[in-house]
Design a protein around this motif. Structure first.
Motif, PDB file in Angstrom:
ATOM      1  N   ALA A   1     105.000  50.427 123.756  1.00  0.00           N
ATOM      2  CA  ALA A   1     103.592  50.057 123.620  1.00  0.00           C
ATOM      3  C   ALA A   1     102.787  51.270 123.195  1.00  0.00           C
ATOM      4  CB  ALA A   1     103.061  49.519 124.943  1.00  0.00           C
ATOM      5  N   VAL A   2     101.747  51.010 122.440  1.00  0.00           N
ATOM      6  CA  VAL A   2     100.802  52.059 122.056  1.00  0.00           C
ATOM      7  C   VAL A   2      99.396  51.478 122.175  1.00  0.00           C
ATOM      8  CG1 VAL A   2     100.899  51.515 119.574  1.00  0.00           C
ATOM      9  CG2 VAL A   2     100.252  53.815 120.315  1.00  0.00           C
ATOM     10  N   ALA A   3      98.463  52.292 122.651  1.00  0.00           N
ATOM     11  CA  ALA A   3      97.080  51.843 122.837  1.00  0.00           C
ATOM     12  C   ALA A   3      96.135  52.792 122.110  1.00  0.00           C
ATOM     13  CB  ALA A   3      96.742  51.789 124.323  1.00  0.00           C
ATOM     14  N   PHE A   4      95.008  52.252 121.669  1.00  0.00           N
ATOM     15  CA  PHE A   4      93.980  53.050 121.003  1.00  0.00           C
ATOM     16  C   PHE A   4      92.684  52.263 121.044  1.00  0.00           C
ATOM     17  CE2 PHE A   4      96.807  51.017 117.930  1.00  0.00           C
ATOM     18  CZ  PHE A   4      95.950  50.151 117.254  1.00  0.00           C
ATOM     19  N   GLY A   5      91.608  52.898 120.650  1.00  0.00           N
ATOM     20  CA  GLY A   5      90.311  52.240 120.653  1.00  0.00           C
ATOM     21  C   GLY A   5      89.976  51.653 119.305  1.00  0.00           C
ATOM     22  N   MET A   6      89.257  50.543 119.339  1.00  0.00           N
ATOM     23  CA  MET A   6      88.746  49.905 118.127  1.00  0.00           C
ATOM     24  C   MET A   6      87.242  49.677 118.322  1.00  0.00           C
ATOM     25  SD  MET A   6      91.163  49.449 115.897  1.00  0.00           S
ATOM     26  CE  MET A   6      90.409  48.259 114.801  1.00  0.00           C
ATOM     27  N   PRO A   7      86.468  49.744 117.226  1.00  0.00           N
ATOM     28  CA  PRO A   7      85.021  49.505 117.346  1.00  0.00           C
ATOM     29  C   PRO A   7      84.741  48.140 117.966  1.00  0.00           C
ATOM     30  CG  PRO A   7      85.568  50.331 115.160  1.00  0.00           C
ATOM     31  CD  PRO A   7      86.880  50.040 115.854  1.00  0.00           C
ATOM     32  N   ASP A   8      83.727  48.118 118.829  1.00  0.00           N
ATOM     33  CA  ASP A   8      83.342  46.887 119.502  1.00  0.00           C
ATOM     34  C   ASP A   8      81.816  46.816 119.523  1.00  0.00           C
ATOM     35  OD1 ASP A   8      82.531  45.536 122.315  1.00  0.00           O
ATOM     36  OD2 ASP A   8      84.394  44.652 121.564  1.00  0.00           O
ATOM     37  N   PRO A   9      81.241  45.689 119.074  1.00  0.00           N
ATOM     38  CA  PRO A   9      79.785  45.601 119.007  1.00  0.00           C
ATOM     39  C   PRO A   9      79.082  45.684 120.363  1.00  0.00           C
ATOM     40  CG  PRO A   9      80.783  43.471 118.495  1.00  0.00           C
ATOM     41  CD  PRO A   9      81.896  44.466 118.609  1.00  0.00           C
ATOM     42  N   LYS A  10      79.730  45.244 121.415  1.00  0.00           N
ATOM     43  CA  LYS A  10      79.116  45.253 122.742  1.00  0.00           C
ATOM     44  C   LYS A  10      79.353  46.575 123.478  1.00  0.00           C
ATOM     45  CE  LYS A  10      78.882  42.658 127.072  1.00  0.00           C
ATOM     46  NZ  LYS A  10      79.371  41.496 127.814  1.00  0.00           N
ATOM     47  N   TRP A  11      80.585  47.081 123.437  1.00  0.00           N
ATOM     48  CA  TRP A  11      80.973  48.225 124.251  1.00  0.00           C
ATOM     49  C   TRP A  11      81.032  49.542 123.482  1.00  0.00           C
ATOM     50  CZ3 TRP A  11      80.203  46.697 128.873  1.00  0.00           C
ATOM     51  CH2 TRP A  11      80.502  45.397 129.249  1.00  0.00           C
ATOM     52  N   GLY A  12      80.842  49.511 122.170  1.00  0.00           N
ATOM     53  CA  GLY A  12      80.966  50.720 121.359  1.00  0.00           C
ATOM     54  C   GLY A  12      82.396  50.883 120.878  1.00  0.00           C
ATOM     55  N   SER A  13      83.315  50.829 121.798  1.00  0.00           N
ATOM     56  CA  SER A  13      84.743  50.879 121.494  1.00  0.00           C
ATOM     57  C   SER A  13      85.451  50.076 122.576  1.00  0.00           C
ATOM     58  CB  SER A  13      85.226  52.324 121.501  1.00  0.00           C
ATOM     59  OG  SER A  13      86.557  52.422 121.085  1.00  0.00           O
ATOM     60  N   ALA A  14      86.551  49.452 122.210  1.00  0.00           N
ATOM     61  CA  ALA A  14      87.325  48.675 123.182  1.00  0.00           C
ATOM     62  C   ALA A  14      88.794  49.060 123.077  1.00  0.00           C
ATOM     63  CB  ALA A  14      87.164  47.181 122.924  1.00  0.00           C
ATOM     64  N   PRO A  15      89.479  49.160 124.204  1.00  0.00           N
ATOM     65  CA  PRO A  15      90.909  49.458 124.147  1.00  0.00           C
ATOM     66  C   PRO A  15      91.699  48.249 123.646  1.00  0.00           C
ATOM     67  CG  PRO A  15      90.223  49.132 126.422  1.00  0.00           C
ATOM     68  CD  PRO A  15      88.991  49.038 125.571  1.00  0.00           C
ATOM     69  N   VAL A  16      92.650  48.523 122.786  1.00  0.00           N
ATOM     70  CA  VAL A  16      93.583  47.507 122.306  1.00  0.00           C
ATOM     71  C   VAL A  16      94.986  48.106 122.369  1.00  0.00           C
ATOM     72  CG1 VAL A  16      91.871  46.415 120.783  1.00  0.00           C
ATOM     73  CG2 VAL A  16      93.382  48.190 119.872  1.00  0.00           C
ATOM     74  N   ALA A  17      95.990  47.258 122.274  1.00  0.00           N
ATOM     75  CA  ALA A  17      97.365  47.751 122.340  1.00  0.00           C
ATOM     76  C   ALA A  17      98.246  46.972 121.377  1.00  0.00           C
ATOM     77  CB  ALA A  17      97.906  47.630 123.761  1.00  0.00           C
ATOM     78  N   VAL A  18      99.273  47.633 120.915  1.00  0.00           N
ATOM     79  CA  VAL A  18     100.327  47.020 120.117  1.00  0.00           C
ATOM     80  C   VAL A  18     101.599  47.136 120.950  1.00  0.00           C
ATOM     81  CG1 VAL A  18     101.598  47.046 117.942  1.00  0.00           C
ATOM     82  CG2 VAL A  18      99.189  47.773 117.987  1.00  0.00           C
ATOM     83  N   VAL A  19     102.288  46.008 121.131  1.00  0.00           N
ATOM     84  CA  VAL A  19     103.431  45.962 122.039  1.00  0.00           C
ATOM     85  C   VAL A  19     104.622  45.304 121.353  1.00  0.00           C
ATOM     86  CG1 VAL A  19     104.274  45.025 124.234  1.00  0.00           C
ATOM     87  CG2 VAL A  19     101.903  45.835 124.044  1.00  0.00           C
ATOM     88  N   ARG A  20     105.787  45.918 121.539  1.00  0.00           N
ATOM     89  CA  ARG A  20     107.036  45.288 121.127  1.00  0.00           C
ATOM     90  C   ARG A  20     107.765  44.873 122.395  1.00  0.00           C
ATOM     91  NH1 ARG A  20     112.525  47.124 119.324  1.00  0.00           N
ATOM     92  NH2 ARG A  20     111.855  49.241 119.824  1.00  0.00           N
ATOM     93  N   LEU A  21     108.135  43.593 122.446  1.00  0.00           N
ATOM     94  CA  LEU A  21     108.821  43.034 123.610  1.00  0.00           C
ATOM     95  C   LEU A  21     110.327  42.959 123.375  1.00  0.00           C
ATOM     96  CD1 LEU A  21     106.412  40.034 124.289  1.00  0.00           C
ATOM     97  CD2 LEU A  21     106.495  42.205 125.538  1.00  0.00           C
ATOM     98  N   ASP A  22     111.056  42.778 124.473  1.00  0.00           N
ATOM     99  CA  ASP A  22     112.494  42.511 124.380  1.00  0.00           C
ATOM    100  C   ASP A  22     112.711  41.264 123.532  1.00  0.00           C
ATOM    101  OD1 ASP A  22     113.785  44.485 125.926  1.00  0.00           O
ATOM    102  OD2 ASP A  22     113.306  43.425 127.785  1.00  0.00           O
ATOM    103  N   ALA A  23     113.789  41.258 122.755  1.00  0.00           N
ATOM    104  CA  ALA A  23     114.132  40.070 121.978  1.00  0.00           C
ATOM    105  C   ALA A  23     114.319  38.904 122.948  1.00  0.00           C
ATOM    106  CB  ALA A  23     115.406  40.314 121.186  1.00  0.00           C
ATOM    107  N   GLY A  24     113.742  37.777 122.614  1.00  0.00           N
ATOM    108  CA  GLY A  24     113.870  36.600 123.457  1.00  0.00           C
ATOM    109  C   GLY A  24     112.791  36.461 124.518  1.00  0.00           C
ATOM    110  N   SER A  25     111.941  37.465 124.676  1.00  0.00           N
ATOM    111  CA  SER A  25     110.865  37.354 125.659  1.00  0.00           C
ATOM    112  C   SER A  25     109.870  36.294 125.203  1.00  0.00           C
ATOM    113  CB  SER A  25     110.133  38.688 125.831  1.00  0.00           C
ATOM    114  OG  SER A  25     109.018  38.524 126.681  1.00  0.00           O
ATOM    115  N   THR A  26     109.388  35.513 126.127  1.00  0.00           N
ATOM    116  CA  THR A  26     108.390  34.486 125.816  1.00  0.00           C
ATOM    117  C   THR A  26     107.003  34.893 126.316  1.00  0.00           C
ATOM    118  OG1 THR A  26     108.898  33.321 127.870  1.00  0.00           O
ATOM    119  CG2 THR A  26     110.106  32.641 125.869  1.00  0.00           C
ATOM    120  N   LEU A  27     106.873  36.126 126.754  1.00  0.00           N
ATOM    121  CA  LEU A  27     105.612  36.636 127.271  1.00  0.00           C
ATOM    122  C   LEU A  27     104.552  36.636 126.173  1.00  0.00           C
ATOM    123  CD1 LEU A  27     104.674  37.867 129.983  1.00  0.00           C
ATOM    124  CD2 LEU A  27     105.147  40.097 129.007  1.00  0.00           C
TER     125      LEU A  27
END
Length: 178
Positions: A102-128
Motif C-alpha cells: 500500500a502507498v498513501a499520499f494527499g490529493m487536493p480536496d475542496p473541503k479539507w484542502g488535502s485529503a489522504p488517499v491510498a493505492v492498495v494491491r491485495l492478495d490474488a483472490g481477495s474479495t475485500l
C-alpha cells in the motif's frame, strides 16, 4: 544517535520538543554538512544559526533516547488543519492480512484542502473492497487519518532499485484515477 552526534526534535517554530513529541529531526556532528554549495538561501533554511542541520524528516525520541523516523516533512498531508503522515496509513493498511502493499499520499480536496488517499494491491483472490479497507483504517488510525478513497490495483506499486515504495511516483501514476 551515534557517538559525536547530537539529535533533537524541533517544532516548526524551532522550539525543542520533549520526549515522544513528533517534529523535525535536527542534528549536528563533526561530519555534518556546512552548507549547500552556491546557495546561501538554501543553506540558511537548512542549517540553524548555531550549526544544527534540519534534516527534513519528522521523528520522535523516546524516553531511552532512541530516535524514530516518522516520515518526510514534504510528504505530510495537511487535511483540515491536521498533519497526517502517509506512513501511518500505509502501516495500518499493511496490517490487514489481505494487503500485499500500500502507498498513501494527499490529493487536493475542496473541503479539507488535502485529503489522504491510498493505492492498495491485495492478495490474488481477495474479495475485500475499498470501503472495507477504509473502515479497517478508521479502526487503526482514527477517522481523521483514514483515507478518503482507496484505489485497488492488480499491478505491483512502483519501487526503487532497493525495493522501497516510491510515493511521489505512485502519486503521479495514479492521481488521475481519484
Amino acid at each position: 544517535p551515534t557517538a559525536n552526534t547530537a539529535v533533537r526534535i524541533e517544532a516548526a517554530d524551532g522550539t525543542i520538543l520533549g520526549v515522544g513529541e513528533i517534529g523535525q529531526i535536527v542534528g549536528r556532528s563533526p561530519g555534518a554538512m556546512q552548507g549547500i554549495y552556491g546557495d546561501p538561501a538554501a543553506t540558511a533554511e537548512r542549517i540553524t544559526a548555531d550549526g544544527w542541520v534540519r534534516t527534513g524528516d519528522l521523528g520522535r525520541i523516546d524516553a531511552e533516547g532512541f530516535l524514530f523516523v516518522v516520515d518526510r516533512m514534504d510528504d505530510i498531508i495537511i487535511s483540515g488543519g491536521f498533519n497526517i503522515a502517509p506512513s501511518e496509513i500505509e502501516d495500518a493498511l499493511n496490517l490487514h492480512p489481505d494487503v500485499v502493499e500500500a502507498v498513501a499520499f494527499g490529493m487536493p480536496d475542496p473541503k479539507w484542502g488535502s485529503a489522504p488517499v491510498a493505492v492498495v494491491r491485495l492478495d490474488a483472490g481477495s474479495t475485500l473492497g475499498s470501503e472495507a479497507l477504509i473502515e479497517w483504517c478508521r479502526a487503526q488510525v482514527g477517522p481523521v487519518k483514514k483515507p478518503a478513497h482507496i484505489l485497488l490495483v492488480d499491478e505491483p506499486l512502483p519501487v526503487n532499485p532497493a525495493g522501497k515504495l516510491m510515493r511521489r511516483v505512485a502519486r503521479d501514476v495514479y492521481a488521475d484515477r481519484f
